[in-house]
Motif scaffolding. Structure first.
Motif, PDB file in Angstrom:
ATOM      1  N   GLN A 266       0.832  -1.202   0.000  1.00 27.55           N
ATOM      2  CA  GLN A 266       0.000   0.000   0.000  1.00 27.55           C
ATOM      3  C   GLN A 266       0.871   1.257   0.000  1.00 27.55           C
ATOM      4  O   GLN A 266       0.594   2.218  -0.737  1.00 27.55           O
ATOM      5  CB  GLN A 266      -0.918  -0.014   1.221  1.00 27.55           C
ATOM      6  N   ALA A 267       1.937   1.246   0.814  1.00 31.85           N
ATOM      7  CA  ALA A 267       2.838   2.404   0.878  1.00 31.85           C
ATOM      8  C   ALA A 267       3.590   2.593  -0.434  1.00 31.85           C
ATOM      9  O   ALA A 267       3.711   3.722  -0.945  1.00 31.85           O
ATOM     10  CB  ALA A 267       3.813   2.229   2.034  1.00 31.85           C
ATOM     11  N   VAL A 268       4.099   1.502  -0.994  1.00 30.76           N
ATOM     12  CA  VAL A 268       4.837   1.582  -2.250  1.00 30.76           C
ATOM     13  C   VAL A 268       3.933   2.060  -3.381  1.00 30.76           C
ATOM     14  O   VAL A 268       4.333   2.885  -4.216  1.00 30.76           O
ATOM     15  CB  VAL A 268       5.467   0.213  -2.575  1.00 30.76           C
ATOM     16  N   ARG A 269       2.719   1.567  -3.414  1.00 26.55           N
ATOM     17  CA  ARG A 269       1.768   1.973  -4.448  1.00 26.55           C
ATOM     18  C   ARG A 269       1.514   3.480  -4.386  1.00 26.55           C
ATOM     19  O   ARG A 269       1.442   4.158  -5.432  1.00 26.55           O
ATOM     20  CB  ARG A 269       0.465   1.192  -4.270  1.00 26.55           C
ATOM     21  N   PHE A 270       1.384   4.025  -3.178  1.00 26.98           N
ATOM     22  CA  PHE A 270       1.151   5.464  -3.038  1.00 26.98           C
ATOM     23  C   PHE A 270       2.370   6.262  -3.485  1.00 26.98           C
ATOM     24  O   PHE A 270       2.236   7.268  -4.203  1.00 26.98           O
ATOM     25  CB  PHE A 270       0.800   5.784  -1.584  1.00 26.98           C
ATOM     26  N   ALA A 280      11.500   8.666   3.343  1.00 31.76           N
ATOM     27  CA  ALA A 280      10.154   9.008   3.817  1.00 31.76           C
ATOM     28  C   ALA A 280       9.805   8.168   5.030  1.00 31.76           C
ATOM     29  O   ALA A 280      10.247   7.028   5.164  1.00 31.76           O
ATOM     30  CB  ALA A 280       9.119   8.795   2.721  1.00 31.76           C
ATOM     31  N   ASP A 281       8.994   8.765   5.893  1.00 27.81           N
ATOM     32  CA  ASP A 281       8.495   8.125   7.109  1.00 27.81           C
ATOM     33  C   ASP A 281       6.980   8.307   7.108  1.00 27.81           C
ATOM     34  O   ASP A 281       6.482   9.431   7.235  1.00 27.81           O
ATOM     35  CB  ASP A 281       9.143   8.797   8.328  1.00 27.81           C
ATOM     36  N   LEU A 282       6.251   7.197   6.941  1.00 24.66           N
ATOM     37  CA  LEU A 282       4.793   7.240   6.860  1.00 24.66           C
ATOM     38  C   LEU A 282       4.187   6.609   8.108  1.00 24.66           C
ATOM     39  O   LEU A 282       4.575   5.499   8.496  1.00 24.66           O
ATOM     40  CB  LEU A 282       4.282   6.486   5.632  1.00 24.66           C
ATOM     41  N   ASP A 283       3.253   7.321   8.731  1.00 23.54           N
ATOM     42  CA  ASP A 283       2.544   6.817   9.909  1.00 23.54           C
ATOM     43  C   ASP A 283       1.150   6.358   9.501  1.00 23.54           C
ATOM     44  O   ASP A 283       0.407   7.102   8.853  1.00 23.54           O
ATOM     45  CB  ASP A 283       2.427   7.905  10.981  1.00 23.54           C
ATOM     46  N   TRP A 284       0.805   5.134   9.915  1.00 22.69           N
ATOM     47  CA  TRP A 284      -0.485   4.539   9.592  1.00 22.69           C
ATOM     48  C   TRP A 284      -1.195   4.116  10.869  1.00 22.69           C
ATOM     49  O   TRP A 284      -0.552   3.797  11.865  1.00 22.69           O
ATOM     50  CB  TRP A 284      -0.304   3.300   8.717  1.00 22.69           C
ATOM     51  N   ARG A 285      -2.505   4.062  10.809  1.00 19.10           N
ATOM     52  CA  ARG A 285      -3.292   3.488  11.899  1.00 19.10           C
ATOM     53  C   ARG A 285      -4.218   2.420  11.316  1.00 19.10           C
ATOM     54  O   ARG A 285      -5.021   2.708  10.412  1.00 19.10           O
ATOM     55  CB  ARG A 285      -4.091   4.557  12.637  1.00 19.10           C
ATOM     56  N   TYR A 293      -5.828   0.083   6.741  1.00 19.83           N
ATOM     57  CA  TYR A 293      -4.690   0.910   7.165  1.00 19.83           C
ATOM     58  C   TYR A 293      -4.910   2.323   6.631  1.00 19.83           C
ATOM     59  O   TYR A 293      -4.988   2.533   5.415  1.00 19.83           O
ATOM     60  CB  TYR A 293      -3.381   0.353   6.609  1.00 19.83           C
ATOM     61  N   LYS A 294      -4.988   3.288   7.546  1.00 20.82           N
ATOM     62  CA  LYS A 294      -5.265   4.667   7.160  1.00 20.82           C
ATOM     63  C   LYS A 294      -4.021   5.517   7.392  1.00 20.82           C
ATOM     64  O   LYS A 294      -3.414   5.477   8.464  1.00 20.82           O
ATOM     65  CB  LYS A 294      -6.452   5.202   7.967  1.00 20.82           C
ATOM     66  N   LEU A 295      -3.657   6.292   6.378  1.00 22.81           N
ATOM     67  CA  LEU A 295      -2.453   7.099   6.427  1.00 22.81           C
ATOM     68  C   LEU A 295      -2.692   8.359   7.255  1.00 22.81           C
ATOM     69  O   LEU A 295      -3.553   9.172   6.924  1.00 22.81           O
ATOM     70  CB  LEU A 295      -2.013   7.470   5.014  1.00 22.81           C
ATOM     71  N   LEU A 296      -1.913   8.518   8.326  1.00 22.44           N
ATOM     72  CA  LEU A 296      -2.045   9.680   9.207  1.00 22.44           C
ATOM     73  C   LEU A 296      -1.102  10.806   8.805  1.00 22.44           C
ATOM     74  O   LEU A 296      -1.484  11.977   8.808  1.00 22.44           O
ATOM     75  CB  LEU A 296      -1.759   9.280  10.655  1.00 22.44           C
ATOM     76  N   ASP A 297       0.152  10.463   8.507  1.00 19.98           N
ATOM     77  CA  ASP A 297       1.169  11.474   8.197  1.00 19.98           C
ATOM     78  C   ASP A 297       2.146  10.909   7.184  1.00 19.98           C
ATOM     79  O   ASP A 297       2.474   9.709   7.209  1.00 19.98           O
ATOM     80  CB  ASP A 297       1.936  11.889   9.460  1.00 19.98           C
ATOM     81  N   PHE A 298       2.631  11.779   6.311  1.00 21.37           N
ATOM     82  CA  PHE A 298       3.710  11.450   5.370  1.00 21.37           C
ATOM     83  C   PHE A 298       4.811  12.470   5.614  1.00 21.37           C
ATOM     84  O   PHE A 298       4.675  13.632   5.265  1.00 21.37           O
ATOM     85  CB  PHE A 298       3.196  11.524   3.928  1.00 21.37           C
ATOM     86  N   ASN A 299       5.894  12.033   6.241  1.00 20.52           N
ATOM     87  CA  ASN A 299       7.035  12.912   6.505  1.00 20.52           C
ATOM     88  C   ASN A 299       8.045  12.739   5.376  1.00 20.52           C
ATOM     89  O   ASN A 299       8.657  11.671   5.265  1.00 20.52           O
ATOM     90  CB  ASN A 299       7.674  12.568   7.849  1.00 20.52           C
TER      91      ASN A 299
END
Length: 404
Positions: A266-270, A280-285, A293-299
């Motif tokens: 999912q992260a790679v696809r985005f 990149a540092d992606l936070d999911w919940r 899995y819902k993306l909260l932040d993309f650093n």
């Protein structure tokens, strides 16, 4: 390639780039250690000669620059260029905050003689660091994210709270406005309208309101990646956040590396969809109510806990960045497990809060095999000592502020 993994180009130094005042940052120390242990000369921007990073035995040199993040962009660019020029040869830039990542991308031409940067689109890091911009990108590319709304004033925020209900999550909307005119100090959970009225003044706001995903029905996960041109991942990792400080919304204090194929895809696809290049540092919940899995932040930069992750060749996102920008191949390898990341002095109050909330001992208390510590390292002890002093000073000032 050696048995320990691909060899980094030791002739190319690196520069730790910062915007804003945060002298106690274990992520920056991790950058210094991982590159220096691979033979790369690492230079850093620091707030003072006594910061933990400045005292690392692995640091080749530092420049004291006290940035607030409120300076005009042109001034910041000139200062960073001057610092980089003094290194004497082009260096790989490693940003450790969103503002630095935005600045490097938007002024890449000015930095080109001094710094090596990934080929990211100039405006993309700003859009990703913007909570509203990220929400728009997620909706465009079909990436799940919590319901969100950018709010411009107090009345609109109060109306939103009555419509959505409480608790409500508040985040500063943009990268630089969080330093210049912050609405909240960090991601903040507001439990009722009275608390919201006390927190937010009747002035123009730059804030994102987000629906609350209850912690008892969710799990916190992260993905750390380094992507080349077009969003192609060179390394990609997944892990689960165990605890944070402050609880539920703060910095990670304990996390474990756990391969999660579904989340990784999912992260790679985005990243491919948006064409992101860089660390990149992606936070999911993970919402256990629907399994999403819902993306909260993309650093759009190196995350503070990036040293949780490395592959079987010992390559983490920072080493991958250096390899890629110096023209060296990043060979594919599986994620290394088991690995745990701990920020000791912050994990203790987080554990105590967990005990108070759940009335039982927390999981994952004692060290385990493969534990990476944010501060403590036997081959580099001074930063941990310095951090203990800075941390004690921070606690003392807050206590005096409450009792004064």
């Amino acid at each position: 390639m050696t048995e320990q993994g691909p060899e980094l180009d030791r002739s190319v130094p690196a520069l730790l780039v910062k915007v804003g005042h945060y002298p106690q940052h274990h992520g920056g120390l991790g950058v210094v250690r991982t590159l220096a242990r691979a033979g790369v000369a690492v230079h850093a921007m620091v707030e003072a000669p006594t910061t933990p990073v400045a005292l690392s035995r692995h640091l080749a040199g530092y420049a004291v620059y006290r940035s607030s993040g409120r300076e005009p962009p042109g001034h910041l660019v000139d200062e960073i260029c001057a610092i980089a020029e003094r290194i004497g040869r082009p260096a790989v830039a490693v940003p450790t905050d969103d503002e630095a990542a935005v600045l490097l991308a938007e002024h890449a031409d000015a930095f080109a003689p001094h710094l090596l940067l990934p080929p990211v689109a100039a405006g993309l890091p700003r859009r990703l660091a913007s909570k509203a911009g990220l929400d728009e990108l997620c909706r465009r590319h079909g990436t799940p994210t919590p319901r969100s709304a950018a709010v411009a004033d107090r009345a609109a925020l109060l109306a939103l709270g009555r419509e959505w209900g409480y608790p409500l999550v508040l985040k500063n909307l943009e990268a630089f406005t969080r330093l210049r005119a912050p609405v909240v100090g960090h991601t903040t959970l507001v439990r009722n309208e009275g608390a919201l009225r006390e927190l937010v003044a009747d002035v123009p706001l730059s804030v994102l309101a987000q629906e609350y995903l209850p912690t008892e029905r969710t799990e916190d996960w992260s993905t750390h990646l380094y992507c080349g041109a077009g969003g192609e991942p060179r390394v990609a990792f997944t892990g689960r956040k165990v605890r944070a400080w402050p609880p539920d919304s703060g910095v990670t204090t304990r996390a474990v590396a756990l391969p999660n194929r579904h989340l990784l895809e999912q992260a790679v696809r985005f990243c491919r969809a948006i064409g992101y290049a860089g660390a990149a540092d992606l936070d999911w919940r993970l919402d256990l109510r629907d399994g999403t899995y819902k993306l909260l932040d993309f650093n759009p930069r190196t995350g503070a806990q990036f040293r949780l992750f490395e592959d079987e060749h010992g390559v983490d996102v920072v080493r991958a960045l250096h390899l890629e920008l110096t023209g060296r191949r990043v060979p594919p390898a599986p994620q290394r497990t088991p690995r745990t990341f701990v920020v000791g002095q912050l994990d203790l109050p987080s554990m105590l809060c967990w005990v108070a909330r759940h009335r039982r001992p927390p999981q994952a208390v004692l060290p385990r095999a493969g534990t990476e510590r944010g501060w403590l390292s036997l081959d580099d002890p001074l930063p941990a000592v310095a951090e203990a002093c800075w941390f004690a000073g921070t606690v003392a000032r807050r206590l005096l502020g409450r009792t004064g």
